[in-house]
Design a protein around this motif. Structure first.
Motif, PDB file in Angstrom:
ATOM      1  N   ARG A   1      -5.175   2.057  -8.780  1.00 28.96           N
ATOM      2  CA  ARG A   1      -4.902   1.158  -7.673  1.00 28.96           C
ATOM      3  C   ARG A   1      -5.932   1.325  -6.583  1.00 28.96           C
ATOM      4  O   ARG A   1      -6.507   2.408  -6.412  1.00 28.96           O
ATOM      5  CB  ARG A   1      -3.493   1.365  -7.123  1.00 28.96           C
ATOM      6  CG  ARG A   1      -3.255   2.701  -6.471  1.00 28.96           C
ATOM      7  CD  ARG A   1      -1.768   2.892  -6.146  1.00 28.96           C
ATOM      8  NE  ARG A   1      -1.318   1.941  -5.130  1.00 28.96           N
ATOM      9  CZ  ARG A   1      -0.030   1.627  -4.951  1.00 28.96           C
ATOM     10  NH1 ARG A   1       0.903   2.172  -5.715  1.00 28.96           N
ATOM     11  NH2 ARG A   1       0.305   0.777  -4.003  1.00 28.96           N
TER      12      ARG A   1
ATOM     13  N   ASN B   1      -5.675   0.588  -2.702  1.00 25.95           N
ATOM     14  CA  ASN B   1      -4.764   0.151  -1.643  1.00 25.95           C
ATOM     15  C   ASN B   1      -5.476  -0.694  -0.596  1.00 25.95           C
ATOM     16  O   ASN B   1      -4.861  -1.554   0.025  1.00 25.95           O
ATOM     17  CB  ASN B   1      -4.093   1.356  -1.005  1.00 25.95           C
ATOM     18  CG  ASN B   1      -2.999   1.927  -1.876  1.00 25.95           C
ATOM     19  OD1 ASN B   1      -2.563   1.296  -2.843  1.00 25.95           O
ATOM     20  ND2 ASN B   1      -2.559   3.132  -1.566  1.00 25.95           N
TER      21      ASN B   1
ATOM     22  N   LYS C   1      -5.212  -3.897  -1.973  1.00 23.18           N
ATOM     23  CA  LYS C   1      -3.829  -4.230  -2.359  1.00 23.18           C
ATOM     24  C   LYS C   1      -3.790  -4.691  -3.807  1.00 23.18           C
ATOM     25  O   LYS C   1      -3.135  -5.678  -4.147  1.00 23.18           O
ATOM     26  CB  LYS C   1      -3.231  -5.282  -1.422  1.00 23.18           C
ATOM     27  CG  LYS C   1      -3.165  -4.853   0.029  1.00 23.18           C
ATOM     28  CD  LYS C   1      -2.360  -5.803   0.876  1.00 23.18           C
ATOM     29  CE  LYS C   1      -3.033  -7.153   1.020  1.00 23.18           C
ATOM     30  NZ  LYS C   1      -4.288  -7.038   1.795  1.00 23.18           N
TER      31      LYS C   1
ATOM     32  N   SER D   1       0.830  -1.198   0.000  1.00 23.79           N
ATOM     33  CA  SER D   1       0.000   0.000   0.000  1.00 23.79           C
ATOM     34  C   SER D   1       0.864   1.247   0.000  1.00 23.79           C
ATOM     35  O   SER D   1       0.388   2.321  -0.333  1.00 23.79           O
ATOM     36  CB  SER D   1      -0.911   0.000   1.225  1.00 23.79           C
ATOM     37  OG  SER D   1      -0.136   0.086   2.405  1.00 23.79           O
ATOM     38  N   SER D   2       2.150   1.101   0.362  1.00 25.21           N
ATOM     39  CA  SER D   2       3.063   2.236   0.358  1.00 25.21           C
ATOM     40  C   SER D   2       4.146   2.085  -0.698  1.00 25.21           C
ATOM     41  O   SER D   2       5.189   2.721  -0.616  1.00 25.21           O
ATOM     42  CB  SER D   2       3.705   2.397   1.732  1.00 25.21           C
ATOM     43  OG  SER D   2       4.439   1.230   2.082  1.00 25.21           O
TER      44      SER D   2
ATOM     45  N   ASP E   1       2.629   5.385  -4.885  1.00 25.86           N
ATOM     46  CA  ASP E   1       1.983   4.706  -3.771  1.00 25.86           C
ATOM     47  C   ASP E   1       0.626   5.314  -3.432  1.00 25.86           C
ATOM     48  O   ASP E   1      -0.312   4.599  -3.069  1.00 25.86           O
ATOM     49  CB  ASP E   1       2.885   4.693  -2.544  1.00 25.86           C
ATOM     50  CG  ASP E   1       3.339   6.092  -2.139  1.00 25.86           C
ATOM     51  OD1 ASP E   1       4.000   6.216  -1.080  1.00 25.86           O
ATOM     52  OD2 ASP E   1       3.057   7.057  -2.867  1.00 25.86           O
TER      53      ASP E   1
END
Length: 121
Positions: free
Chosen positions: A72, A74, A77, A30-31, A53
């Protein structure tokens, strides 16, 4: 060990669309920045697109700009590659990558197993 699993590849006619997904197994992604590359037999793995990210920054190869969209989620994921107006030259194995890197494949740390995309004319 980080794990990335791609899905969504297949056979489509020229002009059609596909959406690739890449699910990550580690919370740390996630980062992490994530990217898509593609490779045909005997050729170097080429950059397609990347996303930061946070998802605020994206980058695209000129060959796909305006046709492909990276995004994305997060919480899930997962990174996506929406591919529209597909061309036969988009036929390739598409790979998901995670970590931090630039447009060169060897700058990315983690890779999925790849998913085949075939575009018929």
């Amino acid at each position: 060990q980080a794990q990335l699993v791609e899905s969504g590849g297949g056979l489509v006619q020229a002009g059609g669309s596909l959406r690739l997904s890449c699910a990550a197994s580690e919370r740390t992604f996630s980062s992490a920045a994530m990217a898509w590359f593609r490779q045909t037999p005997g050729k170097v793995r080429d950059f397609v697109s990347s996303i930061s990210d946070s998802g605020d920054t994206t980058d695209y190869a000129d060959s796909v700009k305006g046709r492909f969209t990276i995004s994305r989620d997060n919480a899930k994921k997962t990174v996506y590659l929406q591919m529209n107006s597909l061309k036969p030259e988009d036929t390739s194995v598409y790979y998901c990558a995670a970590g931090s890197g630039d447009r060169m494949w060897y700058t990315w740390h983690y890779w999925g197993q790849g998913t085949q995309v075939t575009v018929s004319s």
